[in-house]
Design an enzyme around this catalytic site. Structure first.
Site, short mmCIF file in Angstrom:
data_model
loop_
_atom_site.label_atom_id
_atom_site.label_comp_id
_atom_site.label_asym_id
_atom_site.label_seq_id
_atom_site.Cartn_x
_atom_site.Cartn_y
_atom_site.Cartn_z
N CYS A 1 -0.62 3.98 -3.58
CA CYS A 1 -0.19 2.68 -3.05
C CYS A 1 0.89 2.11 -3.96
O CYS A 1 0.69 2.00 -5.18
CB CYS A 1 -1.40 1.74 -3.00
SG CYS A 1 -0.97 0.07 -2.50
N CYS B 1 -0.59 -1.23 -5.68
CA CYS B 1 -1.68 -1.26 -6.66
C CYS B 1 -1.94 0.08 -7.35
O CYS B 1 -2.72 0.14 -8.29
CB CYS B 1 -2.97 -1.76 -6.01
SG CYS B 1 -3.80 -0.53 -4.99
N CYS C 1 -4.23 -0.50 2.56
CA CYS C 1 -4.86 -0.03 1.34
C CYS C 1 -6.21 -0.72 1.17
O CYS C 1 -6.28 -1.95 1.18
CB CYS C 1 -3.95 -0.33 0.15
SG CYS C 1 -4.72 0.03 -1.46
N CYS D 1 -6.19 -3.05 -2.27
CA CYS D 1 -5.44 -4.30 -2.42
C CYS D 1 -5.10 -4.97 -1.10
O CYS D 1 -4.54 -6.07 -1.09
CB CYS D 1 -4.17 -4.08 -3.23
SG CYS D 1 -2.86 -3.22 -2.36
N CYS E 1 1.04 7.40 9.99
CA CYS E 1 2.48 7.16 9.97
C CYS E 1 2.73 6.07 8.93
O CYS E 1 2.43 4.90 9.17
CB CYS E 1 2.90 6.72 11.36
SG CYS E 1 4.65 6.42 11.55
FE FE Z 1 -3.05 -0.95 -2.77
#
Ligand code: FE
Length: 136
Positions: A46, A49, A95, A98, A119
């Protein structure tokens, strides 16, 4: 840790493009992202984060213009939510750590092992290349 940040703090931490996509649920232009053609072995994380999200093993060329994966690193790495914005019925991928927006998942990849296509915007991802000496 990171998930406690306020939107003002996210704005300071991310580039304007990243903020728009990750925190304001935007989409990068197709064929524009830096990871679209990345074929290196490693872990996609991510961009907000650092949580582990996707493995390069699951990446495939969908021809859509966005990095595409047929599976997630682990089932608790992402959250899926119905997204009916823009006159479409889609499933949003975010995510789990976060809450940042990552992209959408579609059930339109019959040639892939899961039939699924995650995607994902390049702008929402980081990449950790696998160390060639690391056997794990
Ligand atoms: Fe994240």
């Amino acid at each position: 840790m990171d998930k406690q940040l306020t939107e003002d703090q996210w704005k300071k931490r991310l580039t304007p493009e990243q903020y728009k996509i990750l925190r304001d649920r935007g989409t990068e232009a197709p064929f524009s992202g830096k990871f679209l053609k990345n074929k290196e072995t490693g872990m996609y994380t991510c961009a907000a984060c650092g949580a582990k999200l996707f493995k390069s093993d699951h990446k495939f060329d969908s021809g859509t213009g966005w990095p595409s994966f047929y599976d997630v690193f682990s089932s608790d790495a992402v959250k899926l939510n119905e997204d009916n914005r823009h006159g479409m019925r889609r499933v949003e991928v975010s995510c789990a750590n976060c809450g940042s927006h990552l992209g959408h998942v579609f059930n339109d990849a019959p040639d892939q092992p899961t039939g699924m296509r995650f995607c994902i915007n390049s702008a929402c991802l980081g990449f950790e290349p696998k160390n060639k000496n690391d056997k794990s």
